[in-house]
Scaffold this motif. Structure first.
Motif, PDB file in Angstrom:
ATOM      1  N   GLU A   1       0.837  -1.201   0.000  1.00 28.27           N
ATOM      2  CA  GLU A   1       0.000   0.000   0.000  1.00 28.27           C
ATOM      3  C   GLU A   1       0.874   1.255   0.000  1.00 28.27           C
ATOM      4  N   GLY A   2       1.883   1.271   0.839  1.00 32.62           N
ATOM      5  CA  GLY A   2       2.760   2.433   0.903  1.00 32.62           C
ATOM      6  C   GLY A   2       3.439   2.715  -0.419  1.00 32.62           C
ATOM      7  N   MET A   3       3.916   1.664  -1.092  1.00 32.02           N
ATOM      8  CA  MET A   3       4.591   1.857  -2.366  1.00 32.02           C
ATOM      9  C   MET A   3       3.633   2.364  -3.438  1.00 32.02           C
ATOM     10  N   LEU A   4       2.462   1.734  -3.560  1.00 33.20           N
ATOM     11  CA  LEU A   4       1.513   2.118  -4.606  1.00 33.20           C
ATOM     12  C   LEU A   4       0.961   3.525  -4.379  1.00 33.20           C
ATOM     13  N   MET A   5       0.688   3.861  -3.124  1.00 32.17           N
ATOM     14  CA  MET A   5       0.186   5.200  -2.832  1.00 32.17           C
ATOM     15  C   MET A   5       1.247   6.257  -3.126  1.00 32.17           C
ATOM     16  N   SER A   6       2.500   5.964  -2.804  1.00 27.95           N
ATOM     17  CA  SER A   6       3.555   6.968  -2.980  1.00 27.95           C
ATOM     18  C   SER A   6       3.795   7.308  -4.443  1.00 27.95           C
ATOM     19  N   ILE A   7       3.569   6.342  -5.337  1.00 25.43           N
ATOM     20  CA  ILE A   7       3.801   6.624  -6.759  1.00 25.43           C
ATOM     21  C   ILE A   7       2.512   6.973  -7.500  1.00 25.43           C
ATOM     22  N   GLY A   8       1.368   6.891  -6.805  1.00 29.26           N
ATOM     23  CA  GLY A   8       0.101   7.271  -7.434  1.00 29.26           C
ATOM     24  C   GLY A   8      -0.547   6.188  -8.269  1.00 29.26           C
TER      25      GLY A   8
ATOM     26  N   SER B   1       3.917  13.003 -16.434  1.00 28.95           N
ATOM     27  CA  SER B   1       3.607  13.993 -17.465  1.00 28.95           C
ATOM     28  C   SER B   1       4.409  15.281 -17.308  1.00 28.95           C
ATOM     29  N   LEU B   2       4.924  15.556 -16.103  1.00 23.83           N
ATOM     30  CA  LEU B   2       5.649  16.806 -15.898  1.00 23.83           C
ATOM     31  C   LEU B   2       6.955  16.835 -16.691  1.00 23.83           C
ATOM     32  N   SER B   3       7.600  15.689 -16.853  1.00 24.00           N
ATOM     33  CA  SER B   3       8.893  15.656 -17.548  1.00 24.00           C
ATOM     34  C   SER B   3       8.916  14.714 -18.748  1.00 24.00           C
ATOM     35  N   LYS B   4       7.781  14.132 -19.081  1.00 21.64           N
ATOM     36  CA  LYS B   4       7.746  13.123 -20.141  1.00 21.64           C
ATOM     37  C   LYS B   4       8.196  13.673 -21.483  1.00 21.64           C
ATOM     38  N   ASN B   5       7.878  14.928 -21.760  1.00 17.90           N
ATOM     39  CA  ASN B   5       8.213  15.515 -23.054  1.00 17.90           C
ATOM     40  C   ASN B   5       9.488  16.345 -23.007  1.00 17.90           C
ATOM     41  N   LEU B   6      10.327  16.083 -22.011  1.00 20.39           N
ATOM     42  CA  LEU B   6      11.610  16.764 -21.895  1.00 20.39           C
ATOM     43  C   LEU B   6      12.753  15.771 -22.085  1.00 20.39           C
ATOM     44  N   PHE B   7      13.755  16.163 -22.840  1.00 15.76           N
ATOM     45  CA  PHE B   7      14.976  15.371 -22.935  1.00 15.76           C
ATOM     46  C   PHE B   7      15.960  15.912 -21.905  1.00 15.76           C
ATOM     47  N   LEU B   8      16.238  15.106 -20.872  1.00 15.37           N
ATOM     48  CA  LEU B   8      17.109  15.534 -19.775  1.00 15.37           C
ATOM     49  C   LEU B   8      18.461  14.820 -19.795  1.00 15.37           C
ATOM     50  N   ASP B   9      18.738  14.102 -20.875  1.00 14.65           N
ATOM     51  CA  ASP B   9      20.063  13.525 -21.109  1.00 14.65           C
ATOM     52  C   ASP B   9      20.518  12.586 -20.002  1.00 14.65           C
ATOM     53  N   ARG B  10      19.581  11.786 -19.471  1.00 10.08           N
ATOM     54  CA  ARG B  10      19.902  10.781 -18.459  1.00 10.08           C
ATOM     55  C   ARG B  10      20.555  11.419 -17.229  1.00 10.08           C
ATOM     56  N   ARG B  11      20.157  12.640 -16.904  1.00 11.61           N
ATOM     57  CA  ARG B  11      20.777  13.350 -15.776  1.00 11.61           C
ATOM     58  C   ARG B  11      19.838  13.451 -14.579  1.00 11.61           C
ATOM     59  N   ALA B  12      18.657  12.840 -14.677  1.00 10.58           N
ATOM     60  CA  ALA B  12      17.646  13.047 -13.637  1.00 10.58           C
ATOM     61  C   ALA B  12      17.216  11.737 -12.983  1.00 10.58           C
ATOM     62  N   PHE B  13      17.162  11.740 -11.658  1.00  9.99           N
ATOM     63  CA  PHE B  13      16.441  10.715 -10.917  1.00  9.99           C
ATOM     64  C   PHE B  13      14.955  11.069 -11.031  1.00  9.99           C
ATOM     65  N   HIS B  14      14.118  10.058 -11.132  1.00 11.69           N
ATOM     66  CA  HIS B  14      12.674  10.292 -11.219  1.00 11.69           C
ATOM     67  C   HIS B  14      11.969   9.470 -10.151  1.00 11.69           C
ATOM     68  N   ASN B  15      11.158  10.130  -9.344  1.00 13.21           N
ATOM     69  CA  ASN B  15      10.327   9.421  -8.375  1.00 13.21           C
ATOM     70  C   ASN B  15       8.882   9.780  -8.653  1.00 13.21           C
ATOM     71  N   SER B  16       8.106   8.788  -9.075  1.00 11.78           N
ATOM     72  CA  SER B  16       6.703   9.047  -9.401  1.00 11.78           C
ATOM     73  C   SER B  16       5.937   9.504  -8.167  1.00 11.78           C
ATOM     74  N   TYR B  17       5.053  10.470  -8.371  1.00  9.50           N
ATOM     75  CA  TYR B  17       4.305  11.018  -7.238  1.00  9.50           C
ATOM     76  C   TYR B  17       3.100  11.781  -7.776  1.00  9.50           C
TER      77      TYR B  17
END
Length: 831
Positions: A481-488, A652-668
């Motif tokens: 539950e904690g994992m699924l809720m944290s990522i939406g 969706s906030l960063s899906k259309n951005l090319f960040l050159d593999r420089r970003a950690f992503h945590n779904s929320y």
């Protein structure tokens, strides 16, 4: 006689605080290299560390100016930084100082100043006389199995062991009687030894710092083992106190051997006292210039990222994908960024998420026939659960060359004269045709994919060494539950939900653990992925989740997998558990994963000198696989190099951005967490984990000799717990140059999608998390999810931020960029 004003306990405690805290190779965990200074503001801390210990804490002035000339530091950003720090009226004056001022770069550190008087006054090089012998003794005592002969004394502390060896040996560690007498005296005190060597009690503390920081790698390892004995599998009883005592005895012995007993303590020979190591540090004009450059360098990058988020977010449809083909959960790791992008491109109806790669499952893992428990959760966590493997189906390959018999006199000679020639031939062939061998550290070998795991606990009495074997149904539901809720991910489940851990494969690479999953304590995330899927597929767990508002359809199945980030390969687990329909779906999805991995390999290849990035993705992927197992490849992959961002938001906030593999992503998803409950659970580990990774790369890049490990090429593995240059060198903390060559030393910026008020209240609830932001070790920006306005956290408050750059370039096809560029790329909007 014990001196009352010299508090041995307090000094040793403070010494341990400043020594590097890098664990052994098996547990290589990234952390803030200068965490001893983290209570201070970032720039104040760096200036103080530089003055005290001589660390280089930023790029050189010439490097910053070169970046400015090449437009990587923007003029408008530089002027903005100067105005913010010095005022508009001082812009012209300070811009001239920054761009063309001349400064002396030589500033001797305080550390070592007192100890250097041995050479100046007595013409004795204490380091070269003491350290080679000391390091060999330490390595022999701490050895984890690389030595042919075991250390002769077992189960006793380091100092007790030295005493016992001294008592029963025909030879001695020392050449004079006084040092030996003090060693055999159980009441030997540090203060007594310092009185002989130094004399002036007010200098004792400074001398101990000088002494231990002359080999801070070994001292740091001893400190870590003392604090956390589990750092070593074969545990040892050693302390900084024991190390200091023995080293002081060695120094007394050297002085007695060279000068008899007619030498005077060091304090009587020095005419000018060294500057106190902990005296106040004053800001110089040069340091202020470097701070301005550092801020301008960072904001030249941050500004374009934030401009891209504002411009693309307003034009993006933030509604979830309908009729999903599959969903995938990945680690937040920056190396998964491009893989997710290619999956979404290959199948626009798939949906990807990211969460720390232990998937909220904290436990120890013990494979079948394994002698030790392996922690597969974040290093600070102490698990109470144990998962055991059984019924292995795969047999590990063995190579006769890697045998204990090769080290004995007779069998070693016989093997070298027979199989030795075959080994030489294999080595020659491997130069031109690299292949996987038993020597390969493969992520897929961490767990037998066909083994059974003891995941469910049906009897509370089922324990082992104080650990509960498996999880109860209630405990499973709580974690899931904690994992699924944290990522939406709480509704609209796809037919198949993949939970994908990650690991790495390499050969001849002592830092192999640094390439695996940091959230799993430097191990692959395969076991965690299987455990999480078992829980998510459990009928009783689903009943509990449904009662809590998370209804998972019976047609939905979770499937574990492991992505090898070096080879760009993926292995799926428990595929036989799929229904007929989902098996058909999975077959289709496998092709999507394969295509994404090919494209991912092509994007990565632009950094590899010997791979032609203009070839087809399939051919490049073959070259990448060969490269990963080459015995002579010091860069199997570039790991977290270039990391600069952590995005905590909907995809969706960063899906259309090319960040050159420089970003950690945590779904929320802010909408299901209005009060920031789950956000706190994300930021609490994100700051030290992602921030720690970022800062270790930062400091290893700006000072690879002191804060990094230097080049890999002369490294020798010491006792299976560290690396050193040659056989008599200091242990090397930090990262080797091959891991940081392409890295830009830019602090991590965490970007959170929520309302500023909620984020501020959230970080204030955790003082240890708040410290990262208030002291500016990590930047924090909040994106309003309704208006997409930006707010920058500064001095305890959020302030509106308007990017100076108003738009970013849009690209239709990224492939040509990868074929012609090896440097870091700008932020692009993806059409």
């Amino acid at each position: 006689m014990q001196n009352s004003s010299f508090d041995e306990h307090e000094v040793l405690h403070e010494l341990k605080h400043y020594l590097p805290e890098q664990a052994s190779l098996k547990d290589f965990i990234h952390q803030n290299t200068l965490q001893a200074f983290q209570k201070l503001k970032f720039h104040d801390a760096l200036h103080r560390a530089s003055e005290m210990f001589g660390y280089k804490v930023s790029l050189k002035l010439s490097e910053f100016r070169s970046l400015y000339d090449s437009k990587k530091i923007r003029e408008d950003i530089l002027e903005k930084v100067i105005i913010e720090r010095k005022g508009a009226s001082a812009l012209k004056e300070w811009k001239e100082k920054v761009c063309s001022g001349k400064y002396s770069m030589h500033s001797p550190p305080r550390i070592g100043a007192l100890r250097s008087n041995w050479k100046r006054q007595y013409h004795i090089d204490m380091d070269s006389l003491v350290q080679p012998v000391l390091f060999r003794i330490l390595c022999s005592y701490l050895d984890q199995g690389i030595s042919i002969w075991n250390f002769p004394v077992k189960g006793k502390s380091f100092l007790e062991s030295m005493r016992e060896i001294e008592k029963v040996s025909l030879s001695s560690f020392f050449r004079t009687k006084r040092a030996k007498k003090y060693l055999l005296d159980d009441n030997c005190e540090i203060a007594d030894l310092l009185e002989i060597l130094i004399g002036d009690e007010s200098l004792y503390k400074q001398y101990l710092f000088d002494q231990q920081f002359s080999h801070m790698g070994w001292s740091g390892m001893v400190s870590v083992v003392e604090t956390s004995p589990s750092t070593l599998l074969d545990t040892k009883k050693i302390s900084v106190h024991d190390l200091v005592v023995f080293e002081l005895l060695m120094e007394i012995d050297i002085m007695d051997y060279n000068f008899g007993k007619d030498w005077m303590p060091l304090s009587t020979k020095i005419s000018e006292r060294p500057i106190d190591l902990f005296a106040d540090v004053h800001l110089t004009e040069l340091r202020e210039v470097l701070i301005i450059w550092q801020e301008a360098f960072e904001w030249s990058y941050y500004d374009q990222v934030l401009a891209g988020i504002v411009s693309t977010s307003k034009a993006t449809n933030h509604q979830q994908v309908q009729s999903k083909t599959f969903q995938s959960l990945f680690c937040i790791d920056d190396r998964e960024d491009s893989f997710r992008r290619y999956l979404e491109k290959a199948d626009p109806k798939c949906e990807t998420f990211a969460t720390p790669g232990f998937f909220s499952m904290e436990f120890f893992y013990q494979p079948e026939d394994g002698k030790f428990y392996t922690k597969v959760c974040p290093a600070p966590v102490t698990p109470k659960y144990l998962i055991k493997g059984s019924n292995n189906k795969e047999k590990r390959e063995q190579d006769v060359h890697f045998s204990k018999h090769t080290t004995s006199f007779y069998s070693g000679w016989l093997i070298s004269q027979t199989l030795g020639f075959w080994s030489a031939l294999k080595l020659f062939v491997n130069i031109f045709r690299p292949s996987i061998s038993p020597a390969t550290a493969s992520s897929f070998q961490h767990m037998d994919r066909h083994s059974q795991l003891t995941i469910e606990n049906k009897d509370p009495k089922s324990t082992e060494n104080g650990l509960q074997i498996g999880f109860t149904v209630a405990e499973m539901a709580q974690r899931l539950e904690g994992m699924l809720m944290s990522i939406g991910l709480v509704k609209d489940f796809a037919p198949i939900v993949y939970i994908v851990g990650h690991g790495s494969s390499s050969v001849n690479n002592p830092h192999y653990a640094a390439y695996d999953c940091g959230a799993c304590s430097g191990r692959p995330g395969s076991v965690n992925a299987r455990v999480a899927c078992y829980m998510a597929n459990h009928p009783e767990v689903r009943k509990i989740l449904a009662e809590r508002g998370i209804a998972i359809p019976t047609s939905t199945q979770f499937l574990g997998a492991l992505h090898d980030t070096t080879r760009d390969e993926i292995a799926f687990f428990d595929e036989n558990s799929l229904t007929v329909t989902n098996r058909e779906n999975h077959t289709i999805n496998e092709k999507v994963f394969a295509k994404a991995l090919d494209n991912n390999a092509k994007e990565r290849s632009r950094r590899f000198e010997l791979v032609n990035s203009k070839l087809t993705p399939e051919k490049i992927h073959d070259e990448v696989r060969k490269r990963s197992v080459s015995l002579f490849e010091p860069r199997p992959e570039l790991n977290h190099a270039t990391n600069t961002l952590c995005v905590v938001a909907r995809r969706s906030l960063s899906k259309n951005l090319f960040l050159d593999r420089r970003a950690f992503h945590n779904s929320y998803n802010y909408a299901i967490d209005p009060d920031g409950k789950y956000l706190l659970n994300i930021l609490r580990p994100a700051a030290p984990v992602c921030g720690g990774i970022n800062l270790e790369y930062f400091f290893s890049r700006v000072d690879n000799q002191k804060l990094g490990a230097g080049t890999k090429l002369p490294h020798n593995v010491m006792g299976l717990f560290g690396v050193a240059n040659g056989i008599d060198g200091d242990l090397r903390p930090g990262l080797p140059s091959q891991m940081i060559e392409v890295h830009d030393p830019i602090r991590l910026m965490i970007i959170v999608e929520h309302f500023p008020k909620v984020v501020l209240e959230t970080i204030l609830r955790s003082p240890e998390t708040y410290e990262w932001f208030i002291n500016d070790w990590v930047k924090l920006v909040v994106v309003n999810p309704e208006t997409f306005e930006l707010s920058l956290f500064k001095e305890g408050q959020f302030y509106p931020y308007e990017p100076l750059q108003k738009k970013i370039e849009t690209v239709l096809n990224l492939a040509p960029l990868f074929e012609t560029n090896i440097d870091n790329l700008p932020v692009y909007a993806i059409a």
